[in-house]
Write an enzyme that holds these catalytic residues in place. Structure first.
Site, mmCIF file in Angstrom:
data_model
loop_
_atom_site.group_PDB
_atom_site.id
_atom_site.type_symbol
_atom_site.label_atom_id
_atom_site.label_comp_id
_atom_site.label_asym_id
_atom_site.label_seq_id
_atom_site.Cartn_x
_atom_site.Cartn_y
_atom_site.Cartn_z
ATOM 1 N N PRO A 184 -35.257 -58.418 18.820
ATOM 2 C CA PRO A 184 -35.958 -59.878 20.073
ATOM 3 C C PRO A 184 -34.997 -60.190 21.329
ATOM 4 C CG PRO A 184 -33.651 -59.939 19.136
ATOM 5 C CD PRO A 184 -33.859 -58.486 18.287
ATOM 6 N N ASP A 235 -44.174 -54.186 25.667
ATOM 7 C CA ASP A 235 -44.136 -55.009 25.566
ATOM 8 C C ASP A 235 -43.564 -55.722 27.165
ATOM 9 O OD1 ASP A 235 -46.781 -55.922 23.874
ATOM 10 O OD2 ASP A 235 -45.704 -55.990 22.201
ATOM 11 N N LYS A 244 -47.614 -59.563 27.479
ATOM 12 C CA LYS A 244 -48.574 -60.141 27.156
ATOM 13 C C LYS A 244 -48.158 -61.808 26.974
ATOM 14 C CE LYS A 244 -51.089 -58.789 23.594
ATOM 15 N NZ LYS A 244 -51.497 -58.712 22.507
ATOM 16 N N GLY A 295 -39.621 -57.778 18.652
ATOM 17 C CA GLY A 295 -39.151 -58.207 17.306
ATOM 18 C C GLY A 295 -39.349 -57.269 16.433
ATOM 19 N N ILE A 297 -44.099 -58.673 12.456
ATOM 20 C CA ILE A 297 -43.997 -59.983 11.617
ATOM 21 C C ILE A 297 -45.029 -60.598 13.155
ATOM 22 C CG2 ILE A 297 -42.320 -61.898 11.636
ATOM 23 C CD1 ILE A 297 -41.425 -60.419 9.590
ATOM 24 N N ALA A 350 -37.029 -61.537 15.975
ATOM 25 C CA ALA A 350 -36.785 -63.188 16.292
ATOM 26 C C ALA A 350 -36.095 -64.395 15.433
ATOM 27 C CB ALA A 350 -37.706 -63.642 17.123
ATOM 28 N N MET A 369 -43.968 -69.095 18.671
ATOM 29 C CA MET A 369 -45.004 -69.170 19.722
ATOM 30 C C MET A 369 -45.775 -70.682 19.426
ATOM 31 S SD MET A 369 -47.723 -65.528 19.469
ATOM 32 C CE MET A 369 -47.001 -65.545 17.249
#
Length: 519
Positions: free
Chosen positions: A14, A37, A59, A92, A96, A122, A175
């Site tokens: 996380p 990432d 991203k 994470g 998932i 996360a 998100m």
């Protein structure tokens, strides 16, 4: 025929770099290419070899993409087909809501070997680090993970909010910040009580973690008022009530404090680790680099005549390391020091002797070079004695000058040199400009001088004004005196000049000025 490479999808966890799995670390150490990432902590890249190719494909929400998913897939395929070992480091857990399945499918289509390594997701991190058990016998025995941001190209949603609203005791929504008001409304319309507790956690497990607590009815307004932005998770359910007694992460004494560490990157780990364990957000800004000398002739000559000396003086762990490295390169070991008494300037330096099977014969009460000289003189160990003093090429002269004035013979030889680091100045300057620094720590005069050299700018008045809002911490009086030469006050200095005591002094100072409690 060229050897085919292999791709490892590794869950980075996380955010807290300590939550990387052992398997993940092992693979990073072997990587030839790392594709990472936005949510993968950049500190994890330190596990990778120095010559490893590092490719950022971050991203963010809102369409701010460094790379499209198609381009990421193509990168993985191209580097693997070139015969490289590729680590795809994903925040994470890859499977998932991490699009790991899509990347694996692309690799399989090209016949490329792969392995997936799970990571701490996360959801569990946000709950644990906020003091919320996502399952609890008193509240619920079920939990559901949901995305709050589905594929925009899908014609229909496959989330059945009517069933989810009351079908699981705890709901964890990834998100979901952008659509939070709409999600909350759907859950209430489907039967979830408006007074159901809800929490939003941003940057879970990181020093900048933020959490907002409310109910399903008002969580959207609370998040908007707190200006919470992605990355953040939403937790809905009665388990949120347990936070009052379980919340531990945000209650640590230095939580919310941004502390700059100016030591060399190799030496910073002990200080950073202790501060981060207390909750501090550490900005590593190495202002010096320790390097080997181009010419070791003086030290080599001294090593050939060790029997001519009565005392060997060490003023820092760096000196110990470089002295014994050169001694071993000369084909000798600690036995060459037979008959010599050893004095160390402090406990850290004395500790550095232990791996070589040695203990310091003499330590001053105060850990400075000047105090070491005065203690040796007061104990009758100066007059007529012969001292070998290996030290940094740029070290001060107080220690040898005092001993010589007391009738000692002192041979000073350089064992290493320090040079200014140049990489971290922009990041520190940006943090200062944003008012995002609470304290800067200095552990030597050279860290002070090089830090101010890094920050040198045309608007010196503005720089001094920015630094005036920051507490400056010095490990000892020599370092404090150097800070004073720049016309700035020292707010924190321990009585004993060690890293552990510096941490204690920082803790004492900021405990008296603890930041406002967070909701």
């Amino acid at each position: 025929m060229q050897h085919e490479g292999k791709v490892y999808l590794v869950g980075a966890g996380p955010g807290d770099p300590g939550l990387l799995t052992l398997r993940g670390r092992e693979l990073l150490q072997q990587a030839e290419v790392v594709v990472y990432d936005y949510l993968a902590n950049a500190k994890l890249l330190r596990h990778a070899p120095k010559d490893c190719i590092r490719i950022y494909v971050g991203k963010k929400g809102g369409g701010l993409h460094a790379c499209t998913q198609e381009h990421i897939n193509r990168l993985l395929v191209e580097h693997a087909r070139a015969g490289r070992t590729v680590v795809r480091l994903k925040g994470g857990d890859p499977f998932i809501f991490g699009r790991g399945g899509e990347e694996i499918e692309e690799l399989a289509a090209y016949g490329i070997a792969f392995e997936a390594v799970p990571g701490v997701t996360a959801a569990s991190a946000a709950a644990t680090y906020t003091g919320i058990p996502i399952t609890h016998r008193r509240y619920t025995a079920s939990v559901a993970f949901i995305t709050g941001h589905e594929d925009p190209d899908k014609p229909l949603s496959n989330i059945d909010w009517n069933k989810l609203a009351t079908g699981a005791g705890t709901l964890v929504i990834y998100m979901g910040i952008k659509n939070l008001p709409d999600i909350a409304q759907k859950l209430m319309a489907a039967g979830r009580r408006p007074e159901t507790p809800a929490a939003v956690v941003r940057w879970a497990s990181m020093p900048q973690q933020e959490s907002v607590i409310g109910t399903l009815a008002d969580i959207g307004d609370r998040v908007r008022a707190a200006a919470i932005k992605p990355p953040a998770l939403v937790i809905v359910g009665e388990v949120v009530q347990a936070r009052g007694c379980i919340n531990w992460f945000e209650k640590r004494p230095l939580f919310g404090r941004r502390i700059v560490v100016t030591r060399t990157r190799e030496q910073a780990s002990a200080l950073v680790s202790q501060l981060e364990n207390l909750g501090a957000d550490c900005l590593e800004c190495p202002t010096i680099e320790v390097r080997e000398l181009a010419d070791y002739s003086q030290l080599d000559a001294a090593l050939e005549r060790l029997a001519d000396f009565d005392w060997l003086l060490f003023t820092s762990p760096n000196t110990v390391q470089h002295f014994f490295r050169r001694l071993q390169q000369a084909g000798q070991d600690s036995r060459a020091l037979y008959g010599l008494r050893i004095a160390a300037v402090g406990s850290s330096t004395a500790k550095a002797l232990r791996p070589f099977g040695l203990r310091a014969d003499f330590l001053p009460e105060k850990y400075t070079g000047e105090a070491l000289a005065e203690a040796l003189i007061a104990s009758g160990f100066a007059q007529g004695q012969r001292f070998l003093l290996p030290q940094a090429a740029q070290a001060g002269k107080i220690l040898p000058d005092k001993l010589r004035a007391a009738g000692a013979t002192v041979m000073v030889v350089p064992a290493y040199e320090t040079v200014p680091a140049t990489e971290a100045g922009a990041e520190l300057q940006a943090a200062l400009d944003a008012g995002a620094v609470d304290c800067i720590t200095f552990t030597s005069s050279s860290t002070v001088r090089n830090c101010f050299a890094l920050l040198a700018c045309e608007n010196e008045a503005a720089l001094r004004q920015a630094l005036a809002r920051v507490r400056l911490a010095a490990i000892g009086p020599v370092t404090a005196k150097t800070i004073a030469e720049y016309g700035l006050p020292v707010a924190i200095m321990p009585e004993r000049h060690t890293i552990a005591d510096l941490v204690s002094a920082l803790l004492h100072h900021f405990t008296r000025e603890s930041p406002a409690a967070r909701v």
